[in-house]
Design an enzyme around this catalytic site. Structure first.
Site, PDB file in Angstrom:
ATOM      1  N   LYS A  86      -1.688   8.853   1.535  1.00  0.00           N
ATOM      2  CA  LYS A  86      -2.131   8.744   2.933  1.00  0.00           C
ATOM      3  C   LYS A  86      -2.063  10.084   3.668  1.00  0.00           C
ATOM      4  CE  LYS A  86      -1.589   3.848   3.903  1.00  0.00           C
ATOM      5  NZ  LYS A  86      -1.278   3.290   2.583  1.00  0.00           N
ATOM      6  N   GLU A 108      -4.294   2.635  13.842  1.00  0.00           N
ATOM      7  CA  GLU A 108      -3.838   1.269  13.637  1.00  0.00           C
ATOM      8  C   GLU A 108      -2.856   1.290  12.481  1.00  0.00           C
ATOM      9  OE1 GLU A 108      -6.410   2.575  12.183  1.00  0.00           O
ATOM     10  OE2 GLU A 108      -6.086   2.004  10.090  1.00  0.00           O
ATOM     11  N   SER A 372      -0.471   5.946  -6.516  1.00  0.00           N
ATOM     12  CA  SER A 372      -0.782   6.267  -5.114  1.00  0.00           C
ATOM     13  C   SER A 372       0.436   6.535  -4.252  1.00  0.00           C
ATOM     14  CB  SER A 372      -1.622   5.145  -4.494  1.00  0.00           C
ATOM     15  OG  SER A 372      -0.994   3.884  -4.661  1.00  0.00           O
TER      16      SER A 372
HETATM   17  C1  LIG Z   1      -1.770   2.193   1.905  1.00  0.00           C
HETATM   18  C2  LIG Z   1      -1.547   2.269   0.455  1.00  0.00           C
HETATM   19  C3  LIG Z   1      -2.469   1.757  -0.472  1.00  0.00           C
HETATM   20  C4  LIG Z   1      -3.699   1.022  -0.084  1.00  0.00           C
HETATM   21  O1  LIG Z   1      -4.651   1.743   0.621  1.00  0.00           O
HETATM   22  P1  LIG Z   1      -6.001   2.281  -0.037  1.00  0.00           P
HETATM   23  O2  LIG Z   1      -6.787   2.691   1.146  1.00  0.00           O
HETATM   24  O3  LIG Z   1      -6.631   1.142  -0.802  1.00  0.00           O
HETATM   25  O4  LIG Z   1      -5.628   3.395  -0.917  1.00  0.00           O
HETATM   26  C5  LIG Z   1      -2.209   1.927  -1.827  1.00  0.00           C
HETATM   27  N1  LIG Z   1      -1.088   2.534  -2.253  1.00  0.00           N
HETATM   28  C6  LIG Z   1      -0.164   3.011  -1.390  1.00  0.00           C
HETATM   29  C7  LIG Z   1       1.060   3.664  -1.925  1.00  0.00           C
HETATM   30  C8  LIG Z   1      -0.354   2.896  -0.002  1.00  0.00           C
HETATM   31  O5  LIG Z   1       0.561   3.378   0.841  1.00  0.00           O
END
Ligand SMILES: *Cc1c(COP(=O)(O)O)cnc(C)c1O
Length: 390
Positions: A86, A108, A372
């Site tokens: 993010k 948001e 992620s």
């Molecule tokens: C917010 C988040 C997601 C989901 O958001 P995407 O926009 O689909 O990437 C996935 N993994 C983590 C670690 C997150 O914080």
């Protein structure tokens, strides 16, 4: 709706109130100009490197490689400052806000992760930050509310509607139309009205570009990422979209199982509709009412998905498969035990899907899983599930 804001002429666009159109047009123009400006790119690149820690490592997981019988790499977005991908998006949008002369950013947030990432970027760049968050979420996400406070952001609790993410988005959009002169809206994923799906993809595509560089002169057989709104996935995919040799695979939140109706697998079980200003796959009932979603990971709990993913699904360029809660939890524990890495529950969906697809890959194949985010934020939640015997 204008065609440059769509994917395949069918998904995306902007279906918003008249009041928002000038805000979005100003944003699009500013982004197109900034994107091609070497000075902006250099400033963003330096912040991502020195403040956030890019490039993130591409780590060859011995345990996963043995399990799948091919080379498996983890793209370590969990090691980015803030603990997830993010940060790429919020620093990029906050820098754009400054360039546009805005002094305030709004966002948001649902579980609070995007709110925290925006508050962090605001603190870094000296911008006032207001985060709209459903009152129900404010009550259940105290640590993130506390983090936002420490970063100097104001959290606005929304009591309207179901007092959750969708109401927070509506309030943020309403506030934006009233304060557009000095306010920039930092949207949290590659969805929403044009230009956000493209803007957020452009800011996240660094993930796939680095993977390409880190594997050169080789390349991946497959890239696997979890899909909530779709930003980390599109960021990992974008660099490879024009190379048909690279399989693009999305893991959707299957919740209790798609057959139970308690899930968030938008592309697997939804159909095209309009949500938050654009056309994409949406989870809806027979009357077009948006349905409640469910996932063990709060970050994947969203009834929509970015329009580019709808396009990639319909053209067959990418495939999307649901992973249910139990399978994700199992992968969360497995990676912790085997690699000493706690993945975010969201990212655990991608790990779980890779494990399920085991037979598809041979010894010469190279699979990249986009990790992620890190799982420290999920420890309380996992402990509660354990008490409940899951
Ligand atoms: C917010 C988040 C997601 C989901 O958001 P995407 O926009 O689909 O990437 C996935 N993994 C983590 C670690 C997150 O914080």
């Amino acid at each position: 709706m204008r065609s440059e804001g769509t994917f395949g002429g069918r998904f995306g666009g902007y279906y918003v109130s008249e009041l928002l159109v000038p805000c979005l047009e100003e944003l699009e123009a500013a982004w197109l100009e900034a994107r091609d400006d070497p000075a902006f790119r250099a400033e963003l690149g330096a912040l991502l490197r020195d403040y956030a820690g890019r490039p993130t490592p591409l780590y060859r997981s011995g345990a996963l490689s043995a399990e799948l019988g091919c080379a498996v790499y983890l793209k370590r977005e969990d090691l980015l400052h803030g603990g997830a991908h993010k940060t790429n998006n919020t620093i990029g949008q906050a820098l754009l806000a400054k360039r546009m002369g805005k002094r305030r950013v709004i966002a948001e947030t649902g579980a609070g992760q995007h709110g925290v990432a925006t508050a962090m970027a605001g603190a870094l760049l000296g911008l006032e930050v207001k985060v709209f968050m459903g009152a129900v979420d404010v009550a259940r996400q105290r640590p993130n509310v506390q983090r936002m406070g420490l970063f100097g952001a104001e959290v606005v609790a929304i009591e309207q509607g179901s007092a959750s993410l969708k109401d927070a988005i509506n309030e943020a959009l309403r506030y934006w139309t009233e304060q557009v002169r000095d306010t920039f809206y930092v949207f949290g994923t590659a969805a929403g009205p044009h230009p956000y799906p493209s803007l957020v993809r452009d800011l996240q595509r660094v993930i796939g570009e680095e993977i390409g560089q880190q594997l050169a002169p080789g390349k991946p057989t497959a890239v696997i990422a979890c899909v909530g709104g779709g930003s980390n996935a599109i960021g990992a995919f974008a660099h490879f979209v024009d190379d048909p040799d690279v399989q693009l695979i999305g893991a959707e939140p299957g919740g209790d199982g798609v057959a139970t109706g308690r899930h968030g697998a938008t592309l697997s079980a939804g159909r095209p509709g309009c949500l938050h200003g654009s056309i994409s796959y949406v989870l809806q009932d027979a009357h077009g009412q948006i349905t409640e979603t469910h996932s063990v990971s709060a970050g994947l709990d969203y009834p929509g998905v970015g329009p580019e993913h709808s396009h990639l699904k319909e053209t067959g360029r990418a495939e999307y498969l649901p992973v249910d809660d139990a399978e994700a939890l199992d992968a969360f524990r497995w990676l912790a035990r085997r690699e000493g890495i706690l993945p975010a529950l969201e990212s655990a969906h991608a790990v779980a899907l890779a494990r399920r697809l085991k037979g598809r890959f041979g010894p010469d194949d190279v699979v990249v899983i986009n990790l992620s985010g890190r799982g420290d934020k999920d420890l309380d939640h996992v402990a509660k599930l354990e008490e409940a015997g899951r």
